[in-house]
Design a protein around this motif. Structure first.
Motif, short mmCIF file in Angstrom:
data_model
loop_
_atom_site.label_atom_id
_atom_site.label_comp_id
_atom_site.label_asym_id
_atom_site.label_seq_id
_atom_site.Cartn_x
_atom_site.Cartn_y
_atom_site.Cartn_z
N UNK A 48 0.81 -1.21 0.00
CA UNK A 48 0.00 0.00 0.00
C UNK A 48 0.84 1.26 0.00
N UNK A 49 0.16 2.38 0.22
CA UNK A 49 0.78 3.70 0.19
C UNK A 49 1.69 3.86 1.40
N UNK A 50 2.91 4.38 1.15
CA UNK A 50 3.85 4.61 2.26
C UNK A 50 4.30 6.08 2.35
N UNK A 51 3.91 6.90 1.38
CA UNK A 51 4.24 8.32 1.43
C UNK A 51 3.27 9.12 0.57
N UNK A 52 2.81 10.26 1.11
CA UNK A 52 1.93 11.18 0.40
C UNK A 52 2.63 12.54 0.39
N UNK A 53 2.82 13.11 -0.80
CA UNK A 53 3.47 14.42 -0.94
C UNK A 53 2.66 15.28 -1.89
N UNK A 54 2.63 16.59 -1.61
CA UNK A 54 1.89 17.50 -2.48
C UNK A 54 2.38 18.92 -2.31
N UNK A 55 2.13 19.72 -3.34
CA UNK A 55 2.34 21.16 -3.25
C UNK A 55 1.30 21.83 -4.14
N UNK A 66 3.92 33.34 -18.35
CA UNK A 66 3.52 32.53 -17.19
C UNK A 66 4.56 32.54 -16.07
N UNK A 67 4.06 32.67 -14.85
CA UNK A 67 4.90 32.62 -13.66
C UNK A 67 4.22 31.71 -12.65
N UNK A 68 4.98 30.78 -12.09
CA UNK A 68 4.45 29.86 -11.08
C UNK A 68 4.53 30.52 -9.72
N UNK A 69 3.43 30.48 -9.01
CA UNK A 69 3.38 31.02 -7.65
C UNK A 69 2.99 29.88 -6.71
N UNK A 70 3.91 29.50 -5.83
CA UNK A 70 3.61 28.46 -4.85
C UNK A 70 2.73 29.07 -3.77
N UNK A 71 1.60 28.44 -3.50
CA UNK A 71 0.69 29.01 -2.53
C UNK A 71 0.68 28.25 -1.22
N UNK A 72 1.56 27.29 -1.09
CA UNK A 72 1.61 26.53 0.16
C UNK A 72 3.00 25.97 0.38
N UNK A 73 3.23 25.58 1.61
CA UNK A 73 4.41 24.77 1.89
C UNK A 73 4.14 23.39 1.31
N UNK A 74 5.16 22.61 1.19
CA UNK A 74 4.97 21.25 0.70
C UNK A 74 4.34 20.39 1.79
N UNK A 75 3.49 19.48 1.38
CA UNK A 75 2.94 18.48 2.29
C UNK A 75 3.74 17.22 2.07
N UNK A 76 4.23 16.63 3.12
CA UNK A 76 4.99 15.39 2.99
C UNK A 76 4.75 14.55 4.24
N UNK A 77 4.11 13.42 4.06
CA UNK A 77 3.77 12.58 5.19
C UNK A 77 4.04 11.13 4.84
N UNK A 78 4.82 10.46 5.71
CA UNK A 78 5.03 9.03 5.53
C UNK A 78 3.87 8.28 6.15
N UNK A 79 3.63 7.07 5.66
CA UNK A 79 2.50 6.25 6.08
C UNK A 79 3.01 4.90 6.55
#
Length: 128
Positions: A48-55, A66-79
């Protein structure tokens, strides 16, 4: 009874999707789209899933410059998978995580990690 709606030209344009365009066309075109870069790592079919990451990010000035603007910190969670999980050595050779990795041993189960991910999404989006 006569029912009338007052719709100005700008809001009417926002409702019309140009032929051949995505249903998100107007949202993207008006720099209102939020994109999510989302990555899952797994330990194999029976693990199964052992890590979930997102930005989350926006692309401003999409058509001109075009310019990328990050609107959050990264989400990174091990499972931590269930104790009955069977880890696939071919899969773990890619990310080098295993049942004995400190990140996995100290991780929450998937239901907690998924709840944390939902909180991350909700806390970074402002509904209008």
């Amino acid at each position: 009874t006569k029912i009338t709606k007052a719709i100005d030209d700008e809001s009417l344009d926002a409702l019309i999707i140009p032929k051949g365009k995505s249903i998100a066309h107007n949202v993207i075109n008006n720099d209102r789209a939020v994109f999510c870069s989302f990555v899952l790592e797994h330990g194999g079919e029976y693990c199964g899933i052992i890590q979930v990451s997102a930005q989350l990010f926006c692309i401003n000035n999409f058509h001109a410059n075009p310019k990328v603007e990050h609107i959050s910190n990264k989400f990174n969670k091990y499972v931590r998978p269930p104790n009955s999980a069977i880890w696939d050595q071919n899969t773990t050779a890619v990310h080098h995580l295993s049942s004995n990795s400190p990140q996995i041993l100290s991780a929450d189960p998937i239901n907690q990690a998924w709840s944390d991910f939902n909180n991350f999404i909700n806390s970074n989006l402002h509904h209008e």
